[in-house]
Design an enzyme around this catalytic site. Structure first.
Site, short mmCIF file in Angstrom:
data_model
loop_
_atom_site.label_atom_id
_atom_site.label_comp_id
_atom_site.label_asym_id
_atom_site.label_seq_id
_atom_site.Cartn_x
_atom_site.Cartn_y
_atom_site.Cartn_z
N ASN A 96 10.91 28.60 37.64
CA ASN A 96 11.67 27.70 36.77
C ASN A 96 11.01 26.33 36.71
OD1 ASN A 96 14.27 27.41 35.21
ND2 ASN A 96 14.36 25.61 36.53
N GLU A 140 9.26 29.08 32.03
CA GLU A 140 9.00 27.96 31.10
C GLU A 140 7.52 27.59 31.07
OE1 GLU A 140 11.54 27.75 33.35
OE2 GLU A 140 13.39 27.50 32.19
N ASP A 148 21.85 6.99 31.79
CA ASP A 148 21.25 8.23 31.29
C ASP A 148 21.18 8.22 29.77
OD1 ASP A 148 20.47 11.07 31.04
OD2 ASP A 148 20.95 11.15 33.17
MN MN Z 1 14.99 28.01 33.40
#
Ligand code: MN
Length: 422
Positions: A134, A197, A248
């Protein structure tokens, strides 16, 4: 592409030689002044850093060698068809290594006065668990020389951390800073658990630049982009600590939460590294978070309304909370169906406007014009009690969602179209 390579292919870079203190918020002041301008800080707390690297759709498109309107299609293809990466024994990041890591000495700034500390904002975390890899973005607050507090929203890294904890293990991670736009965009996607990814990044890179993503190995066994400027080998520990406050994406302070602690064990750098600074709540932040959602929304809306042309998460809505979709209706009610599909395609979406194909959705004034001249409130969909973004200061646990169907009623096109000259 290292950050230096990236800077060298841009022609509008502002270079700042003067010393900037890490705690002064000066970086924010400079980057906010004109977000269209990329800034190269030569001496931020003694190191080099760069911001506003990908702060416009044009910069993004140029880095990926495509037109602005083609990015969505390119991302869509890459997500559907990941490509293998290419391994190299001599990645750029393995130039210098230290186990005596001192995060406090790095060009990592505090962005806003009330932030909980200095923050890594363009850090991509790579992890593997039981053969699944990931890559994801996480804000990381510097606690001391070698510890970071990391915000883990309940997505894939969160799950891997939970599984590792259950097995009694600290999770090995590598944190990369200064990776190429293809890897940044791939890290910002939310795909199914187990979709790699890194291979999505490779597919983006292949269709953009004709080459796969080059990867190298860190000593903890993880594969990471070969061209990263900084790579930190670390452990995601069992400990938690107070993380935040932090400005953020919405530009407002996110609250303090108990979040996991990262222990950094080793730091790799390329030759003359440049630290990538992602201005919180800035356009680059918006685009990196929002653009990977657009192809997913496009696909979802297309299932409901076949002739869906384009989707945009607007900068005014932080490229996260507000969307515009252009469609050609086949039947009355398609506008409302498009609204429902858009909310499905991006769960954080709060307001969406559906327009006809004659409206340029990249032009805010045209979208507002469509609302002004084609919309009455009886063609508005209001949904109560839905789950929305945790970053929306106005939400109280759940979110009201509103969709606006600003399309022309079928059969009445003549009355609604703009007068045009021959
Ligand atoms: Mn992922």
């Amino acid at each position: 592409m290292s950050v230096r390579d990236h800077l060298s292919m841009m022609d509008d870079v502002q270079i700042l030689d003067s010393f900037i203190e890490a705690d002064s918020s000066e970086v924010t002041r400079i980057l906010q002044k004109n977000q269209d301008v990329t800034v190269h800080f030569k001496n931020l707390n003694g190191g080099e850093a760069a911001g506003n690297l990908l702060s416009t759709r044009e910069k993004m498109a140029k880095a990926m060698n495509v037109g602005v309107c083609d990015i969505s299609e390119l991302l869509d293809k890459a997500i559907a068809h990941p490509e293998p990466t290419l391994f190299t024994e001599n990645p750029e990041f393995r130039y210098r290594c230290t186990e005596d890591v001192n995060l406090l000495s790095l060009p990592i700034p505090k962005y806003f006065p009330e932030d909980g500390g200095r923050y890594i904002t363009a850090g991509v975390i790579i992890a593997e668990w039981e053969g699944k890899r990931n890559i994801s973005f996480h804000r990381m607050m510097v606690m001391d020389k070698n510890h970071l507090a990391v915000r883990l929203v309940p997505r894939h890294l969160f799950t891997m951390h939970k599984l590792a904890k259950k097995a009694g293990k600290e999770l090995d991670i590598s944190i990369c800073v200064g990776v190429c736009p293809c890897a940044l965009l791939a890290a910002a996607t939310s795909l199914d658990f187990g979709v790699d990814e890194l291979e999505v990044a490779s597919a983006i890179r292949k269709s953009a630049l004709g080459q796969p993503m080059l990867v190298g190995r860190t000593d903890n066994g993880l594969l990471v982009p070969a061209n990263a400027d900084y790579v930190f080998e670390a452990k995601l520990t069992f400990e938690t600590t107070a993380e935040g406050p932090f400005v953020d994406i919405t530009g407002t302070y996110d609250q303090v939460r108990q979040e996991p602690v990262i222990r950094v064990e080793k730091m790799w750098t390329c030759k003359d590294p440049i630290f990538h600074l992602l201005l919180p709540g800035g356009y680059e932040h918006y685009l990196l978070m929002g653009m990977p959602r657009e192809p997913v929304m496009l696909k979802t809306v297309r299932q409901a309304v076949p002739r869906t042309h384009a989707v945009r998460l607007t900068e005014g809505g932080c490229c996260w909370l507000h969307g515009v979709v252009s469609i050609t209706k086949n039947k009355e009610g398609d506008g409302i169906n498009a609204i429902m599909a858009a909310f499905t395609g991006h769960p954080s979406l709060k307001h969406v406007v559906i327009v006809d194909e004659d409206i340029d959705i990249f032009d805010d004034r045209q979208v507002e014009w469509a609302i002004a001249t084609r919309f009455q409130a009886d063609r508005m969909l209001r949904i109560e009690g839905a789950a929305g973004s945790s970053l929306d200061a106005s939400s109280s646990g759940t979110t009201w969602k509103v969709g606006i169907d600003a399309t022309i009623p079928l059969g009445r096109e003549k009355e609604f179209q703009k007068g045009v000259l021959d």
